[in-house]
Enzyme design. Sequence first.
Site, PDB file in Angstrom:
ATOM      1  N   ASP A 113     -46.660 -72.359  22.720  1.00  0.00           N
ATOM      2  CA  ASP A 113     -46.877 -73.810  22.632  1.00  0.00           C
ATOM      3  C   ASP A 113     -46.020 -74.608  23.597  1.00  0.00           C
ATOM      4  O   ASP A 113     -45.880 -75.829  23.446  1.00  0.00           O
ATOM      5  CB  ASP A 113     -46.654 -74.273  21.187  1.00  0.00           C
ATOM      6  CG  ASP A 113     -47.780 -73.794  20.288  1.00  0.00           C
ATOM      7  OD1 ASP A 113     -48.948 -73.900  20.714  1.00  0.00           O
ATOM      8  OD2 ASP A 113     -47.505 -73.309  19.181  1.00  0.00           O
ATOM      9  N   ASP A 174     -56.145 -72.432  20.774  1.00  0.00           N
ATOM     10  CA  ASP A 174     -55.257 -73.574  21.008  1.00  0.00           C
ATOM     11  C   ASP A 174     -54.588 -73.500  22.384  1.00  0.00           C
ATOM     12  O   ASP A 174     -54.209 -74.515  22.962  1.00  0.00           O
ATOM     13  CB  ASP A 174     -54.143 -73.639  19.945  1.00  0.00           C
ATOM     14  CG  ASP A 174     -54.589 -73.272  18.549  1.00  0.00           C
ATOM     15  OD1 ASP A 174     -55.528 -72.463  18.424  1.00  0.00           O
ATOM     16  OD2 ASP A 174     -53.997 -73.757  17.579  1.00  0.00           O
TER      17      ASP A 174
END
Length: 396
Positions: A113, A174
């Site tokens: 992330d 994602d």
Amino acid sequence: MSLPLNAAVIEPLKGAAPPDQPNRQMLARALDQALAAIDRNLAHFGDDFPAPSSIDGVYPAIGNIEWTNGFWTGMLWLAYEATGAQRYRDAAERHVTSFHQRQAQKINVNHHDLGFLYSLSCVAAYKLTGSAVAAEAAMGAAELLLERYQERAGIIQAWGDLNDPEQSGRMIIDCNLNLPLLYWASGHSGDLRFRQAADRHIEAAARHIVRPDGSTFHTFFFDTATGQPRHGKTHQGFSDDSCWARGQAWGISGFPLVFRHNGDTRLLDLSKVLANYYLNRLPDDGICYWDLIFTSGAEERDSSAAAIAACGLLELGRSLPLLDPLRGDYERAALRTVRQLSEHYTDTDGTPGGGLLKHAVYHKPHRVGIDESCIWGDYFYLEALVRLSRTWEPYW
Ligand code: GLY
């Protein structure tokens, strides 16, 4: 012409968005309301950050330790761009110092992330102010992200230690939004390794995460020794063969954002496939349930997925040729989503620490952040308002 990346079939759209579109006054009101909430939360959090999701409508304050901290900094940069007000820039610049320390000291950076964290904080800072410290921090984060690249499989491992057998070879949808950091790093440094890894990862996502019917797996495993694809598996969705709404939204938005960087129009074709699947499964008010297996009933909505999808549809719309027959449908669907969010999903209580959007879901299977505010939902709602109100260059 190159062969498609995936033979998934595009569904015809079931209905056009009704003509109840936002107008300038509505947008200005929504933006004012969002900025008032940001001012309240700037006073409330100081140099702390909101947690990923609220508890009873209020975000707990945390340090710079989560995968989500960049969303709050990104909101400050958006507020700065929308108003020119120095207070937002000052706060965001203090965050840049914190993000610089975080990557240098490797504080909770053992995951993919880094794009969410560093595109919205440090790449944004570099693009808007030219800060050398921000560029150095973003390059450091891109190096950490590249360490997660598995050469044989051509993917960036999402989570955990690279030797952890449970996480080894797992890519997730994602990550589409983490790839722009790699493209930025190649552009900034001239080092093509970042871009090459991102190109291979997006191709693997296109080929294996997208199912033949245009839905998506949340996560997909590869054998890192042989590079062979193994199987899909959900993490935050209802089941391995359902379609987690936020995953689909990450796909709708991530493929066109990567197109911005690599110019591969097949990514736009794929985003259309995902968009039609998503739009055909919306309930009457146009705000998705947390998993697209649900289209009516008492399950929770995920306003954060709707906000991500709205930005994705706007990005897709602007990237398609003017004569693409679906371009107008996507722009209308995005406008309708923003209108519904602003009229029926915003938090108008004015509580310090409260979110912009109510009724999001973080992780239903783990029972975290259900029917709460989620900080990325707030970010993408504000990004959508900014995209609709002005000419805007993404931080992605
Ligand atoms: N990227 C994690 C999530 O969407 O919850």
